[in-house]
Design an enzyme around this catalytic site. Structure first.
Site, PDB file in Angstrom:
ATOM      1  N   ARG A 163       0.356  -6.442  -7.705  1.00  8.36           N
ATOM      2  CA  ARG A 163       0.433  -6.001  -6.298  1.00  8.36           C
ATOM      3  C   ARG A 163      -0.201  -4.629  -6.089  1.00  8.36           C
ATOM      4  O   ARG A 163       0.295  -3.805  -5.314  1.00  8.36           O
ATOM      5  CB  ARG A 163       1.888  -5.951  -5.809  1.00  8.36           C
ATOM      6  CG  ARG A 163       2.571  -7.287  -5.686  1.00  8.36           C
ATOM      7  CD  ARG A 163       1.894  -8.178  -4.652  1.00  8.36           C
ATOM      8  NE  ARG A 163       2.654  -9.393  -4.406  1.00  8.36           N
ATOM      9  CZ  ARG A 163       2.546 -10.506  -5.120  1.00  8.36           C
ATOM     10  NH1 ARG A 163       1.691 -10.588  -6.132  1.00  8.36           N
ATOM     11  NH2 ARG A 163       3.267 -11.567  -4.818  1.00  8.36           N
ATOM     12  N   SER A 236       7.490 -11.066   0.711  1.00  9.11           N
ATOM     13  CA  SER A 236       8.353 -10.210  -0.120  1.00  9.11           C
ATOM     14  C   SER A 236       8.342  -8.793   0.443  1.00  9.11           C
ATOM     15  O   SER A 236       7.279  -8.213   0.639  1.00  9.11           O
ATOM     16  CB  SER A 236       7.833 -10.167  -1.554  1.00  9.11           C
ATOM     17  OG  SER A 236       7.816 -11.459  -2.107  1.00  9.11           O
ATOM     18  N   GLU A 332       7.138  -3.346  -0.995  1.00 10.22           N
ATOM     19  CA  GLU A 332       5.853  -3.993  -1.236  1.00 10.22           C
ATOM     20  C   GLU A 332       5.044  -3.950   0.057  1.00 10.22           C
ATOM     21  O   GLU A 332       3.825  -3.857   0.061  1.00 10.22           O
ATOM     22  CB  GLU A 332       6.132  -5.438  -1.655  1.00 10.22           C
ATOM     23  CG  GLU A 332       4.993  -6.127  -2.347  1.00 10.22           C
ATOM     24  CD  GLU A 332       4.457  -7.272  -1.549  1.00 10.22           C
ATOM     25  OE1 GLU A 332       3.780  -7.032  -0.538  1.00 10.22           O
ATOM     26  OE2 GLU A 332       4.687  -8.420  -1.946  1.00 10.22           O
TER      27      GLU A 332
END
Ligand code: EPU
Length: 336
Positions: A163, A236, A332
């Site tokens: 990520r 998420s 995130e």
């Protein structure tokens, strides 16, 4: 380009936050971007917004939001094994998936149904079901905002990790990505390392075909993740935390069912969803915000949630997870 004043962004972020941008530029082709940079972005605070599926707007944006609205998929080269595609930033990610299934190009089918646009995919190195965009990305084209100059970055220069990429680090807020190139396989090739996907294929006794793998992924996603068109969310909300193997062993002795995956340098990646669930937060609401009933890692807008309600919920989750596990969850999602 098209310029709009005082633009409501509700339809431009999957969380469905009703916030306004003082100006909003729809970028309609890559050639006009140097002019847009020079005439607008160099003078004002700006934010480059793709599909808004990983952005939480926390207030009105007092500046310019620039949005790529040009799409297109082009075959640049075809060899015995591979095909090289050049895809415009404004192409919806799932359109690219459908195109690859139609043409039998292998490599990104596990990333089926991820919301958002192709230009955003490299920024956080999107990933799901055992595959990350870095696995097939060849290079990225775009413009630097600070200089107005074009750039090309090969995969190895993008500094991809979980990520993360150079676009979230050294080049943060300094790039408009215009095209992403992918190298995909023409030869049959599947990644079934995610147990849930391998099991779903086996249970349904489906032949190993691209479209069935893609369908299975879509079913798994539908079962776990809310459709942002129906329930506002940004996927998420937190990253899965990476901890040392010592910390992991310590926690494992207290929570024997703790889920962990191997991470680089002998570390362990835990499941933030499981930690949040254990902290009592699965499917729980605080006002109009809360977590999803089938996946606690997804914060949702249960209807007209304000940014403050979402942030208060997120903060309470971080606090509760921290007091139980002594782990601080990191967001995130991009908070603007
Ligand atoms: N789990 C729980 N409770 C929950 C949620 C998950 O116990 O409420 C457990 C699951 O049972 C499973 C494990 O945690 O054993 C992992 O869950 P899952 O496979 O759903 O994946 P994840 O780690 O929660 C990550 C990505 C997702 C991606 C899936 C599938 C991150 C931050 N998220 O989620 O990506 O779809 O893996 O590969 O890495 C996104 O980034 O927006 C996103 C949705």
């Amino acid at each position: 380009m098209q310029l709009f004043e005082n633009q409501n962004l509700k339809a431009y972020n999957t969380f469905g936050m009703e916030v306004f941008a003082r100006q909003f530029i729809q970028m309609e082709n890559a050639d006009e971007i140097p002019t847009i940079i020079n005439d607008y972005l160099k003078r004002e605070p700006y934010y480059i917004l793709g599909g808004g599926s990983n952005t939480l707007f926390t207030k009105d944006f007092d500046g310019i939001v620039a949005h790529p609205a040009f799409g297109g998929i082009e075959v640049k080269e075809r060899t015995y094994d591979n095909v090289l595609l050049r895809v415009a930033a404004g192409e919806p990610w799932d359109n690219l998936i459908q195109y690859c299934i139609r043409h039998e190009y292998f490599g990104i089918e596990n990333l089926t149904a991820i919301p958002g646009l192709v230009g955003s995919a490299p920024v956080q190195n999107i990933g799901a079901y055992g595959v990350e965009v870095k696995d097939t990305l060849y290079k990225v084209e775009g413009f630097r905002i600070s200089t107005g100059e074009p750039f090309e970055l090969m995969n190895a220069d993008c500094q991809f990790s979980y990520r993360n990429s150079i676009f979230k680090q050294a080049l943060k807020n300094d790039c408009i990505i215009t095209y992403v190139w992918f190298q995909l396989s023409i030869k049959e090739h599947f990644t079934l390392s995610y147990q849930g996907l391998a099991n779903a294929m086996a249970e349904r006794e489906l032949p190993m075909k691209l479209r069935y793998v893609s369908e299975c992924v879509r079913k798994i996603r539908d079962a776990k993740l809310p459709d942002p068109k129906i329930v506002g969310n940004g996927g998420s909300f937190f990253k899965n935390p990476v901890i040392s193997s010592e910390e992991y062993e310590d926690l494992k002795s207290q929570y024997p069912d703790l889920i962990a995956y191997d991470a680089p340098d002998g570390q362990k990646k835990l499941s933030a969803g499981q930690l949040i669930e254990k902290a009592g937060w699965k499917g729980k609401r605080m006002g109009n915000a809360g977590t999803w009933k089938n996946q606690a890692l997804v914060l949702v807008n249960y209807g007209n949630a304000t940014p403050k309600e979402v942030l208060d919920t997120a903060e309470t989750i971080v606090k509760d997870v921290n007091s139980l596990f002594n782990i601080t969850l990191e967001m995130e999602i991009n908070r603007i």
